[in-house]
Motif scaffolding. Structure first.
Motif, mmCIF file in Angstrom:
data_model
loop_
_atom_site.group_PDB
_atom_site.id
_atom_site.type_symbol
_atom_site.label_atom_id
_atom_site.label_comp_id
_atom_site.label_asym_id
_atom_site.label_seq_id
_atom_site.Cartn_x
_atom_site.Cartn_y
_atom_site.Cartn_z
ATOM 1 N N GLY A 107 0.813 -1.214 0.000
ATOM 2 C CA GLY A 107 0.000 0.000 0.000
ATOM 3 C C GLY A 107 0.844 1.260 0.000
ATOM 4 O O GLY A 107 0.574 2.212 -0.737
ATOM 5 N N ARG A 108 1.890 1.266 0.811
ATOM 6 C CA ARG A 108 2.786 2.432 0.850
ATOM 7 C C ARG A 108 3.501 2.613 -0.486
ATOM 8 O O ARG A 108 3.691 3.735 -0.952
ATOM 9 C CB ARG A 108 3.806 2.286 1.966
ATOM 10 N N SER A 109 3.915 1.517 -1.099
ATOM 11 C CA SER A 109 4.603 1.592 -2.382
ATOM 12 C C SER A 109 3.693 2.175 -3.467
ATOM 13 O O SER A 109 4.105 3.042 -4.231
ATOM 14 C CB SER A 109 5.094 0.207 -2.791
ATOM 15 N N VAL A 110 2.459 1.686 -3.525
ATOM 16 C CA VAL A 110 1.510 2.201 -4.517
ATOM 17 C C VAL A 110 1.223 3.670 -4.255
ATOM 18 O O VAL A 110 1.211 4.496 -5.176
ATOM 19 C CB VAL A 110 0.207 1.373 -4.502
ATOM 20 N N ASP A 111 0.993 4.022 -2.993
ATOM 21 C CA ASP A 111 0.700 5.414 -2.654
ATOM 22 C C ASP A 111 1.869 6.328 -3.009
ATOM 23 O O ASP A 111 1.672 7.417 -3.558
ATOM 24 C CB ASP A 111 0.357 5.523 -1.169
ATOM 25 N N ALA A 112 3.093 5.884 -2.725
ATOM 26 C CA ALA A 112 4.271 6.697 -3.046
ATOM 27 C C ALA A 112 4.430 6.856 -4.564
ATOM 28 O O ALA A 112 4.752 7.944 -5.053
ATOM 29 C CB ALA A 112 5.532 6.072 -2.458
ATOM 30 N N GLY A 113 4.192 5.791 -5.302
ATOM 31 C CA GLY A 113 4.300 5.867 -6.762
ATOM 32 C C GLY A 113 3.273 6.819 -7.360
ATOM 33 O O GLY A 113 3.588 7.625 -8.250
ATOM 34 N N ALA B 200 1.812 9.314 -5.762
ATOM 35 C CA ALA B 200 2.168 10.671 -5.327
ATOM 36 C C ALA B 200 3.288 11.235 -6.207
ATOM 37 O O ALA B 200 3.273 12.412 -6.570
ATOM 38 C CB ALA B 200 2.589 10.665 -3.861
ATOM 39 N N ARG B 201 4.258 10.386 -6.544
ATOM 40 C CA ARG B 201 5.353 10.805 -7.424
ATOM 41 C C ARG B 201 4.809 11.198 -8.802
ATOM 42 O O ARG B 201 5.225 12.184 -9.386
ATOM 43 C CB ARG B 201 6.391 9.689 -7.544
ATOM 44 N N GLU B 202 3.832 10.434 -9.299
ATOM 45 C CA GLU B 202 3.218 10.782 -10.583
ATOM 46 C C GLU B 202 2.533 12.141 -10.515
ATOM 47 O O GLU B 202 2.645 12.933 -11.454
ATOM 48 C CB GLU B 202 2.197 9.707 -10.989
ATOM 49 N N ARG B 203 1.824 12.420 -9.420
ATOM 50 C CA ARG B 203 1.142 13.713 -9.300
ATOM 51 C C ARG B 203 2.142 14.863 -9.307
ATOM 52 O O ARG B 203 1.843 15.949 -9.800
ATOM 53 C CB ARG B 203 0.305 13.759 -8.018
ATOM 54 N N VAL B 204 3.338 14.624 -8.760
ATOM 55 C CA VAL B 204 4.348 15.684 -8.714
ATOM 56 C C VAL B 204 5.066 15.819 -10.061
ATOM 57 O O VAL B 204 5.285 16.923 -10.544
ATOM 58 C CB VAL B 204 5.367 15.397 -7.578
ATOM 59 N N GLU B 205 5.432 14.697 -10.676
ATOM 60 C CA GLU B 205 6.269 14.724 -11.877
ATOM 61 C C GLU B 205 5.490 14.938 -13.172
ATOM 62 O O GLU B 205 6.011 15.521 -14.115
ATOM 63 C CB GLU B 205 7.058 13.412 -11.989
ATOM 64 N N TRP B 206 4.275 14.467 -13.258
ATOM 65 C CA TRP B 206 3.527 14.602 -14.499
ATOM 66 C C TRP B 206 2.916 15.995 -14.579
ATOM 67 O O TRP B 206 2.398 16.520 -13.598
ATOM 68 C CB TRP B 206 2.436 13.554 -14.591
ATOM 69 N N THR B 207 2.976 16.594 -15.748
ATOM 70 C CA THR B 207 2.486 17.961 -15.916
ATOM 71 C C THR B 207 1.384 18.015 -16.965
ATOM 72 O O THR B 207 1.387 17.265 -17.938
ATOM 73 C CB THR B 207 3.617 18.911 -16.344
ATOM 74 N N ALA B 208 0.441 18.929 -16.732
ATOM 75 C CA ALA B 208 -0.630 19.172 -17.700
ATOM 76 C C ALA B 208 -0.120 20.164 -18.738
ATOM 77 O O ALA B 208 0.468 21.181 -18.399
ATOM 78 C CB ALA B 208 -1.858 19.729 -16.995
ATOM 79 N N PRO C 258 -5.578 12.446 -4.952
ATOM 80 C CA PRO C 258 -5.217 11.856 -3.652
ATOM 81 C C PRO C 258 -6.246 10.842 -3.145
ATOM 82 O O PRO C 258 -5.880 9.809 -2.587
ATOM 83 C CB PRO C 258 -5.110 13.059 -2.726
ATOM 84 N N ALA C 259 -7.531 11.105 -3.354
ATOM 85 C CA ALA C 259 -8.562 10.156 -2.912
ATOM 86 C C ALA C 259 -8.487 8.860 -3.713
ATOM 87 O O ALA C 259 -8.595 7.763 -3.152
ATOM 88 C CB ALA C 259 -9.942 10.789 -3.048
ATOM 89 N N GLU C 260 -8.305 8.969 -5.033
ATOM 90 C CA GLU C 260 -8.164 7.766 -5.862
ATOM 91 C C GLU C 260 -6.903 6.990 -5.482
ATOM 92 O O GLU C 260 -6.899 5.760 -5.455
ATOM 93 C CB GLU C 260 -8.097 8.150 -7.344
ATOM 94 N N ALA C 261 -5.837 7.714 -5.182
ATOM 95 C CA ALA C 261 -4.578 7.062 -4.799
ATOM 96 C C ALA C 261 -4.751 6.293 -3.489
ATOM 97 O O ALA C 261 -4.256 5.170 -3.357
ATOM 98 C CB ALA C 261 -3.468 8.095 -4.663
ATOM 99 N N ARG C 262 -5.450 6.879 -2.524
ATOM 100 C CA ARG C 262 -5.690 6.187 -1.257
ATOM 101 C C ARG C 262 -6.502 4.917 -1.483
ATOM 102 O O ARG C 262 -6.214 3.863 -0.902
ATOM 103 C CB ARG C 262 -6.402 7.100 -0.263
ATOM 104 N N PHE C 263 -7.522 5.009 -2.337
ATOM 105 C CA PHE C 263 -8.349 3.839 -2.627
ATOM 106 C C PHE C 263 -7.524 2.749 -3.304
ATOM 107 O O PHE C 263 -7.596 1.581 -2.923
ATOM 108 C CB PHE C 263 -9.541 4.227 -3.507
ATOM 109 N N ARG C 264 -6.739 3.120 -4.313
ATOM 110 C CA ARG C 264 -5.905 2.131 -5.012
ATOM 111 C C ARG C 264 -4.885 1.502 -4.071
ATOM 112 O O ARG C 264 -4.663 0.292 -4.099
ATOM 113 C CB ARG C 264 -5.178 2.782 -6.186
ATOM 114 N N ALA C 265 -4.262 2.330 -3.242
ATOM 115 C CA ALA C 265 -3.265 1.805 -2.298
ATOM 116 C C ALA C 265 -3.917 0.838 -1.314
ATOM 117 O O ALA C 265 -3.354 -0.221 -1.007
ATOM 118 C CB ALA C 265 -2.588 2.948 -1.553
#
Length: 193
Positions: free
Chosen positions: A49-55, A57-65, A136-143
């Protein structure tokens, strides 16, 4: 029909002249099985769960619109679509990556959208087209979902191994009972049941 007395809890841990050594071993195996099952499940589930959440979160920071434009009219568009329609089709989009390179790719757009329509696309640090990152809500659910599945899978290993060992111990104990009973009462034939 077998007659059973009241169920005695923790009987394997109590002193009893009829308790065999295999009963004590089985009690320790059961205790170890439950402890290992809980430990493996919780540890693996939390780590996954922590690994998925961290991954995510990293996508939200690194990926740009990035703002792109539709290269050609999108297929479809029967006129029945509304502004909040969820139906989308694949359309070709042009955009300029953050490092200034012009790129083209396929993204989901509204059916019948006109060429030149502005479209938001998401890119990774290398400028490759990616999907929109999870909220963040989707990430928590997936994790939580991945952690739960991994935890259950990891817990199944010691649980199944412990159950198999207990079955073998019970068979061994019953065989010993038969052997001792045959010594005690050699005249009876227990094989005919």
């Amino acid at each position: 029909m077998a007659v059973r007395g009241p169920k005695v809890r923790l009987w394997r841990w109590r002193r009893n002249p009829l308790k065999r050594r295999s009963d004590t071993v089985e009690a320790w195996v059961l205790l170890g099985t439950w402890l290992l099952t809980a430990l493996a499940g919780v540890t693996a589930g939390l780590a996954a769960g922590r690994s998925v959440d961290a991954g995510l979160a990293r996508e939200r920071v690194e990926w740009t619109a990035v703002r792109g434009v539709l290269a050609e009219r999108a297929p479809g568009g029967t006129g029945r679509e509304t502004a909040d329609s969820r139906e989308q089709v694949w359309g070709t989009v042009h955009w300029t990556s953050p490092d200034g390179v012009r790129a083209t790719g396929q993204v989901r757009v509204a059916p019948g959208a006109a060429a030149g329509t502005p479209v938001t696309v998401w890119t990774d640090p290398a400028g490759h087209l990616v999907s929109e990152p999870a909220t963040p809500a989707e990430a928590r659910f997936r994790a939580a979902a991945v952690g739960g599945l991994v935890g259950l899978s990891a817990a199944a290993v010691p649980f199944v191994a412990g159950r198999l060992l207990c079955v073998r111990l019970r068979r061994h104990g019953l065989d010993r009972w038969d052997t001792e009973w045959a010594r005690f009462d050699p005249l009876s034939d227990h094989s005919t049941g």
